[in-house]
Each structure stands twice: as C-alpha cells, then as structure tokens.
Design an enzyme around this catalytic site. Structure first.
Site, PDB file in Angstrom:
ATOM      1  N   ASP A   1      -4.214 -18.847  20.025  1.00  0.00           N
ATOM      2  CA  ASP A   1      -2.782 -18.654  20.309  1.00  0.00           C
ATOM      3  C   ASP A   1      -2.533 -19.218  21.716  1.00  0.00           C
ATOM      4  O   ASP A   1      -2.194 -20.397  21.881  1.00  0.00           O
ATOM      5  CB  ASP A   1      -2.461 -17.143  20.196  1.00  0.00           C
TER       6      ASP A   1
ATOM      7  N   GLY B   1       4.835 -14.660  16.777  1.00  0.00           N
ATOM      8  CA  GLY B   1       6.103 -14.095  17.244  1.00  0.00           C
ATOM      9  C   GLY B   1       6.004 -13.664  18.692  1.00  0.00           C
ATOM     10  O   GLY B   1       4.910 -13.474  19.217  1.00  0.00           O
TER      11      GLY B   1
ATOM     12  N   LYS C   1      -3.546  -5.201  17.317  1.00  0.00           N
ATOM     13  CA  LYS C   1      -3.845  -5.587  18.697  1.00  0.00           C
ATOM     14  C   LYS C   1      -5.072  -4.795  19.123  1.00  0.00           C
ATOM     15  O   LYS C   1      -5.173  -3.588  18.832  1.00  0.00           O
ATOM     16  CB  LYS C   1      -2.653  -5.237  19.605  1.00  0.00           C
TER      17      LYS C   1
ATOM     18  N   SER D   1       2.552  -7.457  13.275  1.00  0.00           N
ATOM     19  CA  SER D   1       1.641  -7.310  14.405  1.00  0.00           C
ATOM     20  C   SER D   1       1.832  -5.889  14.938  1.00  0.00           C
ATOM     21  O   SER D   1       2.942  -5.526  15.326  1.00  0.00           O
ATOM     22  CB  SER D   1       2.009  -8.347  15.471  1.00  0.00           C
TER      23      SER D   1
ATOM     24  N   LYS E   1       3.497 -21.085  17.977  1.00  0.00           N
ATOM     25  CA  LYS E   1       4.700 -20.416  18.480  1.00  0.00           C
ATOM     26  C   LYS E   1       5.595 -21.501  19.046  1.00  0.00           C
ATOM     27  O   LYS E   1       5.161 -22.291  19.887  1.00  0.00           O
ATOM     28  CB  LYS E   1       4.346 -19.415  19.583  1.00  0.00           C
TER      29      LYS E   1
HETATM   30  O1  OSB Z   1      -0.099 -12.566  21.005  1.00  0.00           O
HETATM   31  O2  OSB Z   1       1.024 -12.785  19.233  1.00  0.00           O
HETATM   32  C1  OSB Z   1       0.921 -12.348  20.386  1.00  0.00           C
HETATM   33  C2  OSB Z   1       3.988 -10.230  21.254  1.00  0.00           C
HETATM   34  C3  OSB Z   1       4.166 -10.574  22.576  1.00  0.00           C
HETATM   35  C4  OSB Z   1       3.276 -11.426  23.174  1.00  0.00           C
HETATM   36  C5  OSB Z   1       2.218 -11.968  22.451  1.00  0.00           C
HETATM   37  C6  OSB Z   1       2.049 -11.655  21.103  1.00  0.00           C
HETATM   38  C7  OSB Z   1       2.936 -10.749  20.514  1.00  0.00           C
HETATM   39  C8  OSB Z   1       2.822 -10.276  19.142  1.00  0.00           C
HETATM   40  C9  OSB Z   1       4.063  -9.767  18.477  1.00  0.00           C
HETATM   41  O3  OSB Z   1       1.773 -10.204  18.546  1.00  0.00           O
HETATM   42  C10 OSB Z   1       4.520 -10.601  17.360  1.00  0.00           C
HETATM   43  C11 OSB Z   1       5.899 -10.201  16.901  1.00  0.00           C
HETATM   44  O4  OSB Z   1       5.998  -9.280  16.103  1.00  0.00           O
HETATM   45  O5  OSB Z   1       6.892 -10.816  17.361  1.00  0.00           O
HETATM   46 MG    MG Z   2      -1.459 -13.666  19.808  1.00  0.00          MG
END
Ligand code: OSB
Ligand code: MG
Length: 369
Positions: A238, A290, A163, A135, A262
């Site tokens: 999500d 994550g 993102k 990500s 998650k």
């Molecule tokens: O939306 O998946 C998400 C990190 C913090 C909060 C939300 C998200 C994320 C990530 C990072 O996309 C995923 C990772 O590498 O841990």
């Molecule tokens: Mg997400």
C-alpha cells in the site's frame, strides 16, 4: 475544457466510530474538497490526506498549501482537452500525490459530464457491480473484534481486513480465524514491523490469509522483497507504491504478490490506471484501498474499481459505515451479497449535497482569474 474557477473547502466531519490503526486513532476527519468549474460544468474531487503525517507525508494542511500556491494558480485559465494531461502539467511539483489527485479527479468528473457518459466508462471500466470488503480498526480485545466481524459478515461484506500492530496481532487473528474458518481474511500493519520481525510475521502463515498488507516501512520496497520469500502469506503493498515505476520495481523484486491502489496515494486516475495496467500485464491482482473518504472520494473509488484488474474486493464500503449522513445523494449502498451496483448516470453518479457541504465548511478559498 477551459478552467474558470477552483474552490477549495475544508470540512469537519466526525466518523460514526473511532478508527484505530498502528499509527493512531482517528475520529474527527478534516475533509478537503476540490470543486473545479470549466465551461460552466462543475466537477468534484476529494483530497484523501490524513489529519497528521502518520500514514504518509501529506496532511490536510500541506495539501491546502500545495493546491493554493502551486496548482490552482497554474490551472486557472488553462485549456485542457483530457484530464490525462494533468500529471504532466504538474510534474515539477514533486510528490504531494494526494493534493494533485484531488484536483485531477475533479477534471475527470468534468470530462465525463461534458462527454455525457458515466465516469467509470471514461476511466475505462467495464464491471456492472463491484465486490465490497471492510477494513476493521484495532480493538480493545479479540471478543469485541469477533462481534464486529460477525456484524459485517451479516451485512454481506465479502472480505474482512483486520488492522494489526505488535502486541495486537496473532491473538486477534487466531481468534477471528477460529470463529470464521473459511472467510476471506487479510491483515494490514501500516508499516508497524521491520525485517527483524520476519520470524514473528511467519506465524501468521497458519491462518490462510488472503494477504498481509504493508508490514514493513512505508518507503521500503527492498525489505519487503527480503520478507516475501520467508513467508507463505502474500504481501500486498500500500504505502510503498506511488506510481507505476514503483509497482514495476516491487513486482520485479518479488516484494509483493498483490497491490492496493489508492487514487490519492498515486496522484489521481491517470497514474492509477498506469499502476493498474502495469499490474495487469504481469498478472498481479489489484484492489481499491480506502482513506475513510466521504461520498465524493468514494464515488471516484467506485469508478476506478470497475477496471478489469480489480479482481479482489476493495475497502470501498457503504456510506453508513462511516457517516451519520454522507454528503452525496444517493449514499453508497452495499447489497446483501456484498456488492455495489454501478450507476449508469452521467458523471460520478452521485449528487453533491451542496447545502450540507456549505454547512460543514470550516474554511474556503476561491481561485478565479
Ligand atoms: O492502510 O488502508 C489503509 C484508513 C486510513 C489510512 C490508511 C488505511 C485506512 C484503511 C481504511 O484501511 C479503509 C477505509 O475503510 O476507507
Ligand atoms: Mg493499508
């Protein structure tokens, strides 16, 4: 297992690089670790809250409070046969899934050790290696994003997630897609748009994305059901999905075609397995999301990703992408073809570096009967 002790620790840990999402920039993580001791066996969990209530409602502080006031006191002295009993014990605590998940997952760690099997086996998994994706945070310009994508592809990662937010979307995605015409590519908006942006979001269709993650409001399944038929790109939810009922609702309404699971967001392994089963019975692919975890949360994510419905690469990547030094040994490594090999060791398969954890601990509270 008879619960003898619960220790809550908060660690300060700096990410190697700042991570920017539509809701903000993060670099200094406040990590909450839960250690539970039962029958002399110690199990670890990680509370995956953000520092601020911008991803969801929880924060490191709310989780500290909920565990201290409502979970640890009731858990002490309890006799539990299976970690799966945890959710019903704490059903009357509404929400606070990440706080609960951090504690429940420590019980799974203990149960696996007591049974002398790897955690992934206890969870019900079967894969011997899992595909890994990354990500990537929002960048200052498309050129630097392309460079970062190239670096990650060279490391072997199988899927790239970008993102996005309004003003930093089409141009970035177009640039990456042009440079890498055939990679598995997806985007994550973290609720930065609303339904009136449907025409705009439709413009992403031409980039053949694997999915568009959580484009609309964090708690709004209904609007995603209105958006999905208007775009070709598959929506992946999500933030909206906290339990298997939400998953059923989203799938039946046609709000998404993919779900990101998650462990923290759904409250631990028991509910994560329920969400997985719900999706699998309806042929909805899932993958492991994550929350910038340390090795402890990461080891739980790896165990969960061995379940058969996890058919898409997750956001579970190598320790060294996040930390100068991780708090587990060995660190999580990703092979040149973008996979994580599953350990056959008993329990989580990664030792906690206790000295390092002690050194980084900023506050600690022990609950003993
Ligand atoms: O939306 O998946 C998400 C990190 C913090 C909060 C939300 C998200 C994320 C990530 C990072 O996309 C995923 C990772 O590498 O841990
Ligand atoms: Mg997400």
């Amino acid at each position: 297992m008879k619960i003898e002790k619960v220790t809550l620790r908060e660690l300060d840990l700096k990410l190697k690089y700042p991570f920017e999402t539509s809701f903000g920039v993060c670099q200094n993580r406040r990590i909450l670790l839960v250690e539970v001791v039962a029958d002399g066996v110690s199990g670890w969990g990680e509370v995956t809250t953000d520092e601020e209530p911008f991803y969801n409602m929880e924060t490191a502080d709310t989780a500290w409070l909920i565990i201290s006031n409502y979970i640890a006191p009731q858990l002490l002295g309890a006799k539990i046969e299976h970690a799966t009993e945890f959710p019903s014990m704490f059903m009357r605590v509404r929400g606070h899934e990440m706080a609960k998940g951090g504690v429940e997952n420590a019980l799974w760690d203990i149960e696996a050790q007591q049974k002398g099997i790897p955690l992934w086996k206890l969870v019900g998994g079967s894969l011997s290696e899992i595909p890994s994706g990354v990500s990537l945070g929002i960048r200052e310009n498309p050129e630097s994003l392309i460079k970062k994508v190239e670096e990650e592809l060279n490391s072997g990662y199988q899927r790239i997630k970008l993102k996005i937010k309004p003003g930093k979307d089409l141009q970035y995605v177009a640039a990456v897609r042009k440079e890498f015409p055939s990679i598995l590519l997806s985007v994550d908006a973290n609720s930065a748009y609303d339904l009136s942006d449907a025409e705009h979001l439709k413009k992403l269709d031409e980039f053949q994305l694997l999915m568009m993650e959580q484009p609309l409001q964090w708690d709004d399944i209904y609007s995603h059901a209105k958006l999905q038929p208007q775009i070709q790109t598959s929506i992946c939810l999500d933030e909206c999905i906290h339990n298997s009922r939400h998953a059923t609702e989203a799938i039946e309404l046609g709000a998404c075609r993919i779900i990101n699971i998650k462990l923290g967001r759904v409250g631990g392994f028991t509910e994560a397995k329920n969400v997985h089963d719900t999706c699998r019975s309806r042929s909805i692919p899932v993958w492991c999301g994550g929350m910038l975890e340390t090795g402890i949360g990461r080891s739980h994510n790896i165990a969960m990703s061995t379940l058969p419905g996890f058919s898409l690469p997750g956001d579970v990547s190598a320790s060294k992408r996040y930390w100068e030094e991780d708090i587990i040994d060995p660190e999580v490594k990703v092979s040149a073809h973008g996979t994580i090999t599953i350990s056959n060791a008993v329990g989580r398969g990664y030792e906690v570096k206790r000295d390092m954890v002690d050194r980084l601990t900023k506050r600690k509270r022990e609950f003993v009967r």
